[in-house]
Design a protein around this motif. Structure first.
Motif, PDB file in Angstrom:
ATOM      1  N   TYR A  27      23.745  11.655 -24.792  1.00  0.00           N
ATOM      2  CA  TYR A  27      23.042  11.827 -26.073  1.00  0.00           C
ATOM      3  C   TYR A  27      23.699  12.932 -26.897  1.00  0.00           C
ATOM      4  O   TYR A  27      23.859  12.821 -28.102  1.00  0.00           O
ATOM      5  N   ARG A  28      24.069  13.982 -26.174  1.00  0.00           N
ATOM      6  CA  ARG A  28      24.734  15.090 -26.874  1.00  0.00           C
ATOM      7  C   ARG A  28      26.061  14.620 -27.464  1.00  0.00           C
ATOM      8  O   ARG A  28      26.521  15.146 -28.465  1.00  0.00           O
ATOM      9  N   GLY A  29      26.666  13.673 -26.771  1.00  0.00           N
ATOM     10  CA  GLY A  29      27.935  13.154 -27.264  1.00  0.00           C
ATOM     11  C   GLY A  29      27.793  12.465 -28.610  1.00  0.00           C
ATOM     12  O   GLY A  29      28.788  12.197 -29.285  1.00  0.00           O
ATOM     13  N   GLY A  30      26.563  12.166 -28.956  1.00  0.00           N
ATOM     14  CA  GLY A  30      26.309  11.602 -30.278  1.00  0.00           C
ATOM     15  C   GLY A  30      26.592  10.125 -30.365  1.00  0.00           C
ATOM     16  O   GLY A  30      26.901   9.457 -29.378  1.00  0.00           O
ATOM     17  N   SER A  31      26.477   9.666 -31.569  1.00  0.00           N
ATOM     18  CA  SER A  31      26.571   8.230 -31.790  1.00  0.00           C
ATOM     19  C   SER A  31      27.962   7.696 -31.471  1.00  0.00           C
ATOM     20  O   SER A  31      28.137   6.537 -31.159  1.00  0.00           O
ATOM     21  N   LYS A  32      28.948   8.562 -31.543  1.00  0.00           N
ATOM     22  CA  LYS A  32      30.304   8.056 -31.306  1.00  0.00           C
ATOM     23  C   LYS A  32      30.463   7.563 -29.864  1.00  0.00           C
ATOM     24  O   LYS A  32      31.221   6.642 -29.592  1.00  0.00           O
ATOM     25  N   VAL A  33      29.723   8.200 -28.948  1.00  0.00           N
ATOM     26  CA  VAL A  33      29.801   7.762 -27.554  1.00  0.00           C
ATOM     27  C   VAL A  33      29.140   6.406 -27.382  1.00  0.00           C
ATOM     28  O   VAL A  33      29.693   5.477 -26.798  1.00  0.00           O
ATOM     29  N   VAL A  34      27.931   6.308 -27.924  1.00  0.00           N
ATOM     30  CA  VAL A  34      27.188   5.064 -27.767  1.00  0.00           C
ATOM     31  C   VAL A  34      27.874   3.928 -28.508  1.00  0.00           C
ATOM     32  O   VAL A  34      27.878   2.782 -28.069  1.00  0.00           O
ATOM     33  N   ALA A  35      28.453   4.276 -29.643  1.00  0.00           N
ATOM     34  CA  ALA A  35      29.091   3.235 -30.449  1.00  0.00           C
ATOM     35  C   ALA A  35      30.488   2.887 -29.932  1.00  0.00           C
ATOM     36  O   ALA A  35      31.091   1.930 -30.387  1.00  0.00           O
ATOM     37  N   SER A  36      30.974   3.658 -28.982  1.00  0.00           N
ATOM     38  CA  SER A  36      32.326   3.388 -28.486  1.00  0.00           C
ATOM     39  C   SER A  36      32.337   2.081 -27.694  1.00  0.00           C
ATOM     40  O   SER A  36      31.297   1.518 -27.372  1.00  0.00           O
ATOM     41  N   ASP A  37      33.516   1.650 -27.364  1.00  0.00           N
ATOM     42  CA  ASP A  37      33.640   0.379 -26.663  1.00  0.00           C
ATOM     43  C   ASP A  37      33.016   0.438 -25.283  1.00  0.00           C
ATOM     44  O   ASP A  37      32.447  -0.527 -24.805  1.00  0.00           O
ATOM     45  N   ARG A  38      33.170   1.577 -24.642  1.00  0.00           N
ATOM     46  CA  ARG A  38      32.729   1.644 -23.254  1.00  0.00           C
ATOM     47  C   ARG A  38      31.828   2.861 -23.016  1.00  0.00           C
ATOM     48  O   ARG A  38      32.215   3.794 -22.298  1.00  0.00           O
ATOM     49  N   PRO A  39      30.678   2.869 -23.592  1.00  0.00           N
ATOM     50  CA  PRO A  39      29.778   4.003 -23.352  1.00  0.00           C
ATOM     51  C   PRO A  39      29.366   4.088 -21.893  1.00  0.00           C
ATOM     52  O   PRO A  39      29.078   5.168 -21.375  1.00  0.00           O
ATOM     53  N   GLU A  40      29.356   2.938 -21.243  1.00  0.00           N
ATOM     54  CA  GLU A  40      28.937   2.929 -19.848  1.00  0.00           C
ATOM     55  C   GLU A  40      29.939   3.688 -18.978  1.00  0.00           C
ATOM     56  O   GLU A  40      29.559   4.427 -18.068  1.00  0.00           O
TER      57      GLU A  40
END
Lengths: 179, 345
Positions: free
Chosen positions: A41-54
């Motif tokens: 979550y701290r990583g922000g939207s860029k993490v979740v929106a990235s290709d491989r957040p998992e």
């Protein structure tokens, strides 16, 4: 925020399973998943929106756990060597031969012994085995998750497996079964 | 020693390790989505009849004793509620009076029928919605061992007949305008885009064999004018109407809510897949899954969870489960019949 919730909801159970395999403790696994998701979550939207957040979350989860293990206060030894020997000697590996009839009880006992042996492994060794044999991750992926080289992954896995073999073949009956 | 990779020749220790991890991984998120008949039957039936109402209906109960629960309950405008094991169902007067009995409700009956009119309004609001034709029951518990186990359970023998074939077929004549609605709806069943209500419920022992549930289902079915906007799934103590997500969800839900017979506990839930989709999925799974699951006992539609289940007679490997997930997503799951659990990746 919405995408994060969606991500956490969708992948939470999978992370919980991975966390449980690493820690061997459900409550600890929940703490671990929570800590990992907070980091995501701290990583922000860029993490979740990235290709491989998992993949990112999995890396955070494994490394968070390894970090916990480095702290002396959190080090646990649920089973001592004597306990493992006892369990191993009373738990035949249920694969004595192709002709043998399947023995459900023996399988359960063998898995139980294996589970306790896993708890005795060093954290990194356990993490490598879980990633390899549960997540089906290849060496490169494991190396990426743990931040180590591929050769280190291979040697760690070999050492961890060797310890499992030694633990399981502690008694003559197991040695016979495994042969 | 270099550890073998997945796919390499079997190593007993690695096999054991893999099996241990796969089995242990199921522990924390154990899902009881496989509800066995044993569990269902062990659960005590819920009595929903207030003592006062039960007393008022004592006379009707006497009649039920003599003539037969289902027929009389319907004719007298009652809904029998499930009773405790060993006891007869207790009939309860319905708010809609004799909706299913000629001349006892609706226009000309002389009795106020609030529920009936609201039901008609909801039905009218759904005009033009399409419906699926009646389907056979497709629910089967993997652990169900009663009659018909091992094959499709053809349920739907009671309480889910189309309006025109129901024993209480006189309802149309009794309800005046509603019969016109029924005719309209019958004409509109050709399409396939509307909210789909196909009724079906698990066969086998109770509660489908319980006259009280027959009555409740029939009443609800009649209220829906035989239109299939959901498939009904009978649990131990509720009727679940699965409303397929999509067109006019609200209308379908309102219709069910307003047409629920008093005394029957009917709930609605939105589901993603219609009966037709599940049937198609079942056919696909039945054809393709044996390649990866040589030991599979079969596939079946689990209406409880609105998905198709593959029954594995040996613990499925992670690779097998992942294959299923990649191929069909959440629409198909693997049931490990040895542990009675649905295996999740």
């Amino acid at each position: 925020m919405e995408r994060f919730e969606e991500f956490a909801h969708a992948r939470g159970p999978a992370f919980l399973r991975l966390g449980y395999l690493l820690t061997g403790d459900r409550h600890l696994a929940e703490d671990l998943v929570q800590a990992a998701l907070v980091d995501v979550y701290r990583g922000g939207s860029k993490v979740v929106a990235s290709d491989r957040p998992e993949a990112y979350a999995r890396r955070v989860l494994v490394n968070t756990w390894l970090g916990w293990q480095r702290r002396a206060s959190s080090r646990e030894r649920p089973f001592g060597p004597d306990d493992v020997a006892t369990v191993a000697s009373s738990a035949p590996v249920g694969r004595a031969g192709a002709d043998a009839a399947p023995d459900f009880a023996a399988d359960v006992a063998a898995r139980d012994a294996m589970w306790h042996l896993l708890a005795t492994l060093p954290p990194r060794g356990r993490a490598v085995l879980v990633l390899r044999f549960y997540e089906d991750a290849d060496d490169a992926t494991i190396a990426s998750v743990l931040g180590i080289g591929e050769s280190a992954v291979r040697s760690t896995a070999a050492r961890a497996l060797l310890r499992l073999r030694e633990g399981l073949v502690a008694a003559p009956s197991e040695r016979e079964a495994l042969s | 020693m270099t550890p073998t990779r997945p796919g390499d020749p079997a190593d007993p220790v690695e096999d054991l390790l893999r099996a241990t991890l796969e089995q242990r991984a199921q522990d924390p998120v154990w899902r009881a989505s496989l509800v066995t008949d044993a569990v269902r039957s062990a659960r005590p039936r819920v009595r929903r009849v207030p003592p006062v109402v039960a007393g008022l209906s004592a006379a009707a109960a006497v009649v039920v004793l003599g003539v037969g629960a289902a027929a009389v309950a319907r004719g007298a405008g009652t809904v029998s509620t499930p009773a405790a094991p060993g006891l007869l169902p207790t009939p309860v007067p319905t708010a809609s009076g004799g909706r299913t009995g000629a001349g006892t409700s609706g226009p000309g009956s002389g009795a106020p029928d609030v529920e009936h009119s609201s039901c008609a309004q909801a039905r009218a609001a759904l005009k033009g919605a399409t419906a699926e034709p009646h389907n056979r029951a497709m629910t089967m518990d993997p652990l169900y061992t009663g009659p018909g186990s091992g094959d499709w359970v053809s349920g739907g023998t009671t309480g889910t007949t189309a309006a025109g074939t129901s024993p209480a077929d006189g309802a149309g004549a009794a309800t005046g305008a509603d019969s016109a609605d029924s005719a309209d709806s019958a004409d509109s069943t050709g399409g396939s885009d509307g909210p789909v209500l196909t009724d079906t419920f698990a066969a086998g022992p109770s509660p489908t064999s319980d006259p009280a549930w027959e009555t409740a289902l029939t009443d609800l079915d009649l209220a829906l004018d035989g239109r299939r906007f959901a498939y009904m799934n009978v649990g131990a103590d509720v009727i679940v109407v699965n409303v397929v997500r999509g067109v006019d969800e609200k209308g379908a839900t309102d219709l069910v809510r307003s047409c629920t017979p008093p005394g029957a506990d009917v709930r609605t839930q939105l589901v993603d897949r219609s009966q037709t989709e599940l049937e198609a999925l079942y056919a696909e799974v039945s054809q393709q899954a044996p390649e990866r699951f040589p030991d599979m006992s079969g596939a079946w539609v689990d209406t409880d969870t609105n998905r198709v289940l593959i029954g594995a007679t040996t613990p499925p490997s992670r690779a097998q489960v992942l294959w299923v997930q990649e191929r069909w997503g959440g629409a198909v799951a693997v049931a490990d019949l040895t542990t009675r659990r649905v295996v999740v990746p």
